[in-house]
Design a protein around this motif. Structure first.
Motif, short mmCIF file in Angstrom:
data_model
loop_
_atom_site.label_atom_id
_atom_site.label_comp_id
_atom_site.label_asym_id
_atom_site.label_seq_id
_atom_site.Cartn_x
_atom_site.Cartn_y
_atom_site.Cartn_z
N ILE B 170 0.88 -1.10 0.12
CA ILE B 170 -0.11 -0.06 0.02
C ILE B 170 0.99 1.33 0.02
O ILE B 170 1.87 1.42 0.65
CB ILE B 170 -0.89 0.01 1.04
CG1 ILE B 170 -2.12 -1.05 1.01
CG2 ILE B 170 -1.64 1.40 1.34
CD1 ILE B 170 -2.86 -1.19 2.39
N VAL B 171 0.54 2.23 -1.10
CA VAL B 171 1.11 3.55 -0.76
C VAL B 171 -0.05 4.49 -0.10
O VAL B 171 -1.07 4.46 -0.72
CB VAL B 171 1.45 4.15 -1.92
CG1 VAL B 171 1.76 5.57 -2.06
CG2 VAL B 171 2.66 3.28 -2.65
N GLU B 185 3.80 1.91 2.52
CA GLU B 185 4.98 3.42 2.52
C GLU B 185 3.90 4.52 2.67
O GLU B 185 3.14 4.67 1.67
CB GLU B 185 5.49 3.16 0.71
CG GLU B 185 6.57 4.26 0.74
CD GLU B 185 7.79 4.03 1.60
OE1 GLU B 185 7.99 2.88 2.09
OE2 GLU B 185 8.52 4.98 1.72
N ASP B 186 4.17 5.31 3.59
CA ASP B 186 3.44 6.36 3.91
C ASP B 186 4.18 7.56 2.90
O ASP B 186 5.38 7.75 3.12
CB ASP B 186 3.59 7.01 5.41
CG ASP B 186 2.76 5.60 6.27
OD1 ASP B 186 1.70 5.54 5.89
OD2 ASP B 186 3.49 4.96 7.08
N VAL B 187 3.20 8.34 2.44
CA VAL B 187 3.61 9.52 1.87
C VAL B 187 3.43 10.73 2.70
O VAL B 187 2.05 11.18 2.87
CB VAL B 187 3.15 9.81 0.57
CG1 VAL B 187 3.77 11.07 -0.33
CG2 VAL B 187 3.30 8.62 -0.45
#
Lengths: 214, 214
Positions: B170-171, B185-187
């Motif tokens: 997951i983004v 992956e955290d934006v």
């Protein structure tokens, strides 16, 4: 003194982490506590913070309130920064609607676009101006940071106007490497996708095998 | 072997940098060349690349074509990844329109929303489905990565559905710390603003003084 770029990036993470400790009512934390929350090594945390003076006390750890204040001062978020978003398309609109910015002391005071249909309207309560008024309004509204959310071909030109207007720095969402003499921070979303891809392959070694057999 | 997170992030940078060298027709580069383009130390470049084996030859440097291929394999971008964007609002629309994703081997094959008005339409040529069909379509379209571009309150629920559907990673654009057992992956866009603020203050020490006097 030259501070390494990755250290600067981590300062914002430390600031966020320490702020959370403060909200939780914690008075002192060790470099080990911080490192664990951020998935770093304690030695890295100590080294990074040592660039900015000695905040920790041996055996006691870091004073949370003091360190939060010190980090806010170093990062520059003990003041509110006035931000303008150039480009009122989907990305500019998404950013204008994003509550996290103001929470972190970045206040969007204006949007700019060259589409006369959009000028004069409001997005998330923020007025949209014509990009031709950027120079005048930078002074009037004390705009300090410009966000470049325009198509690739317009990015360099817009950056030059922003710099001429007296803006202090740029957050650049375009894939263009901007030529300016003011600080620019590039936001490259594909880097996050690539990091994720790497982590997926690590978590699923059988996929790697399939790819190599393709 | 545990690879440090910052090294993983830099791999994508190396990959991009080396790709540019290849486009320029360069055959061999030194760690110093790479370091200069990326504003890193040559020793850092050598250390990072050494985690993945010896690619460089003393005196000759790195073979550009070989290193690009090797990095693509390591990062996992020697294949095209199928991506679904959950949330067809401004952010989801901006991402669907972003040509950089496909250029970097991330192909958006579907959007999902719970707004029946949007379902059945296309955004940037990509069909919008109802989020209730995510589990079925993940199989049919071989969706490997989900992008979470929904409001904060829906993020965790959507992540759970994506994981149940068999998505590999997951983004996450929401500010929520997701609880999943697949890679996330955290934006965090505000980190870029904070890094810029720091660089502005460094470039304008007189501002720091004004802030402290406030």
């Amino acid at each position: 003194m030259k501070i390494p770029k990755p250290t600067i990036k981590r300062l914002a993470l430390y600031y966020r982490c320490l702020n959370r400790y403060r909200e939780e009512g914690v008075n002192f934390v060790s470099s080990k506590d911080i490192a664990e929350r951020l998935n770093l090594k304690p030695s890295q945390v100590r080294k990074d913070l040592s660039y900015f003076g000695e905040f920790g006390k041996r055996g006691l750890g870091y004073n949370v309130v003091k360190l939060v204040d010190e980090l806010a001062r170093i990062i520059g978020v003990n003041k509110v920064w006035n931000v303008a978003i150039i480009g009122a398309g989907n990305l500019g609109t998404a950013l204008a609607n994003y509550p996290g910015l103001l929470k972190h002391k970045f206040k969007v005071v204006a949007l700019f676009d060259n589409d006369r249909e959009k000028v004069g309207k409001k997005i998330a309560g923020i007025p949209v101006f014509h990009v031709g008024d950027l120079i005048r309004l930078t002074q009037e509204l004390n705009i300090e940071i410009c966000v470049i959310a325009v198509p690739e071909l317009a990015a360099q030109r817009v950056a030059e106007i922003a710099e001429e207007a007296g803006v202090k720095g740029i957050v650049n969402f375009s894939p263009v490497k901007l030529r300016t003499s003011i600080p620019v921070e590039d936001v490259d979303i594909t880097l996050s996708f690539e990091t994720l891809a790497y982590n997926i392959l690590k978590a699923n070694p059988e996929m790697l095998k399939l790819i190599e057999e393709q």
